[in-house]
Write a protein that holds these residues in place. Structure first.
Motif, PDB file in Angstrom:
ATOM      1  N   TYR A  30     -36.143  18.577 -24.813  1.00 57.77           N
ATOM      2  CA  TYR A  30     -34.806  17.988 -24.847  1.00 57.77           C
ATOM      3  C   TYR A  30     -34.716  16.861 -25.887  1.00 57.77           C
ATOM      4  CZ  TYR A  30     -36.838  14.107 -22.162  1.00 57.77           C
ATOM      5  OH  TYR A  30     -37.607  13.049 -21.745  1.00 57.77           O
ATOM      6  N   TYR A 144     -23.309  20.740 -26.138  1.00 61.15           N
ATOM      7  CA  TYR A 144     -23.538  20.224 -24.791  1.00 61.15           C
ATOM      8  C   TYR A 144     -23.570  21.393 -23.800  1.00 61.15           C
ATOM      9  CZ  TYR A 144     -22.252  15.607 -26.638  1.00 61.15           C
ATOM     10  OH  TYR A 144     -22.199  14.436 -27.369  1.00 61.15           O
ATOM     11  N   ASP A 145     -24.204  21.165 -22.637  1.00 62.88           N
ATOM     12  CA  ASP A 145     -24.161  22.187 -21.597  1.00 62.88           C
ATOM     13  C   ASP A 145     -23.052  21.840 -20.604  1.00 62.88           C
ATOM     14  OD1 ASP A 145     -25.123  20.188 -19.946  1.00 62.88           O
ATOM     15  OD2 ASP A 145     -26.944  21.248 -19.357  1.00 62.88           O
ATOM     16  N   CYS A 151     -27.449  19.003 -25.946  1.00 66.01           N
ATOM     17  CA  CYS A 151     -28.416  20.077 -26.188  1.00 66.01           C
ATOM     18  C   CYS A 151     -28.838  20.181 -27.647  1.00 66.01           C
ATOM     19  CB  CYS A 151     -27.836  21.420 -25.752  1.00 66.01           C
ATOM     20  SG  CYS A 151     -27.292  21.488 -24.038  1.00 66.01           S
ATOM     21  N   CYS A 161     -31.508  24.386 -23.713  1.00 71.45           N
ATOM     22  CA  CYS A 161     -31.057  23.048 -23.352  1.00 71.45           C
ATOM     23  C   CYS A 161     -31.861  22.517 -22.176  1.00 71.45           C
ATOM     24  CB  CYS A 161     -29.576  23.065 -22.998  1.00 71.45           C
ATOM     25  SG  CYS A 161     -28.861  21.414 -22.870  1.00 71.45           S
ATOM     26  N   GLU A 163     -34.855  23.056 -21.245  1.00 70.24           N
ATOM     27  CA  GLU A 163     -35.615  24.053 -20.501  1.00 70.24           C
ATOM     28  C   GLU A 163     -37.012  23.550 -20.151  1.00 70.24           C
ATOM     29  OE1 GLU A 163     -35.930  25.272 -24.913  1.00 70.24           O
ATOM     30  OE2 GLU A 163     -34.471  24.382 -23.538  1.00 70.24           O
ATOM     31  N   THR A 187     -30.716  19.305 -14.155  1.00 73.93           N
ATOM     32  CA  THR A 187     -31.285  20.514 -14.702  1.00 73.93           C
ATOM     33  C   THR A 187     -32.736  20.715 -14.296  1.00 73.93           C
ATOM     34  OG1 THR A 187     -31.915  19.331 -16.697  1.00 73.93           O
ATOM     35  CG2 THR A 187     -29.786  20.438 -16.706  1.00 73.93           C
TER      36      THR A 187
END
Length: 223
Positions: A30, A144-145, A151, A161, A163, A187
C-alpha cells in the motif's frame, strides 16, 4: 543413540519446525503517508483525505509492502521545502505543500509492474485544501477504493489496493504512511484461528524435555 539423546534430538527438531512455521510474515502492499517533522519522517496520524497541511509543510508518500506503521519504509530522497518549492512563489489565499513521492522498489511492486522513479513536487492549492487535493494537483491520476483508501498515485500501481502479501520479506518494510490497511481502514482482518504453530511446538518441546528429565531421574535411582 540413547533414549535421552533421542529425546533431545526430538526437542531440537520441534524448535526448528516452530521457527519455520513463523518465518512467513504477512504484510500489505500500500501507499503509506508521512509528515516531515524537522529532520525526520513521522507516520501520519490521519489519512490524506482529511489532513490539511499548512503552507510550507513537507509530506511524503511511499509505496511498499509493510506489516504495520511500526516497520513501514519511509520515503527516500530530498525532503526540504526550500529545495522543492523554492521556485514556487506564495500567493494570497493559497498555500504551498512540498510532496515527496516514492514509488518504492521492484521487490515491492505488484507482479508485472515497474515502479516509476521517485520524484518531488510543489503543490500550490487553496489554503483549506487537503493532502489528497494537493496530490491531485500534481500527481494525477489518483485511484481510490470503495472505502476511500488511496490505491494509486500517478496511476501507480495500475491495479490492486492494500492487498495482503505473504512470504519471505513480507511485513519487513522493504526499503511505508497513505492509510495502512493494518491500521483500521477495513481492508484487513484479525485472524483468531487458535494457537500459533510456534506456541504449539513450544509446548511440545516442554513436554519432550520434561520426559527427558523424568527418564534421567529414574535412571539415576536405578543405578
Amino acid at each position: 543413540m540413547s533414549a535421552l539423546s533421542a529425546l533431545l534430538v526430538a526437542a531440537a527438531l520441534l524448535l526448528v519446525a516452530a521457527g519455520a512455521g513463523t518465518a512467513q510474515a504477512v504484510g500489505y502492499r500500500y501507499w503509506s503517508f508521512w509528515d516531515r517533522d524537522g529532520g525526520r519522517w513521522t507516520y501520519a496520524t490521519e489519512g490524506p483525505s482529511t489532513a490539511r497541511p499548512g503552507d510550507g509543510e513537507v509530506q511524503g508518500m511511499r509505496f511498499a509492502v509493510s506489516e504495520d506503521s511500526q516497520n513501514a519504509a519511509q520515503p527516500r530522497g530530498t525532503a526540504d521545502f526550500a529545495a522543492i518549492c523554492g521556485n514556487t512563489p506564495a500567493r494570497h489565499g493559497q498555500k504551498r505543500v512540498a510532496l515527496v513521492l516514492d514509488f518504492g522498489t521492484k521487490a515491492d511492486a505488484p507482479a508485472g509492474e515497474t515502479p516509476p522513479a521517485a520524484r518531488t513536487a510543489c503543490a500550490r492549492v487553496p489554503s483549506d485544501a487537503t493532502t489528497a487535493e494537493a496530490l491531485a494537483a500534481v500527481a494525477k491520476p489518483l485511484r481510490y477504493d470503495a472505502n476511500a483508501l488511496l490505491c494509486a498515485i500517478a496511476g501507480y500501481p495500475a491495479k490492486g489496493c492494500g492487498e495482503q502479501v505473504s512470504g519471505k520479506g513480507a511485513g519487513k518494510g522493504s526499503d511505508a504512511g497513505a492509510e495502512s490497511p493494518a491500521a483500521g481502514t477495513g481492508t484487513s482482518e484479525k485472524k483468531d484461528g487458535g494457537p500459533s504453530v510456534g506456541l504449539v511446538a513450544g509446548g511440545a518441546v516442554v513436554v519432550v524435555l520434561a520426559g527427558a528429565a523424568v527418564w534421567q531421574a529414574r535412571r539415576r535411582r536405578n543405578a
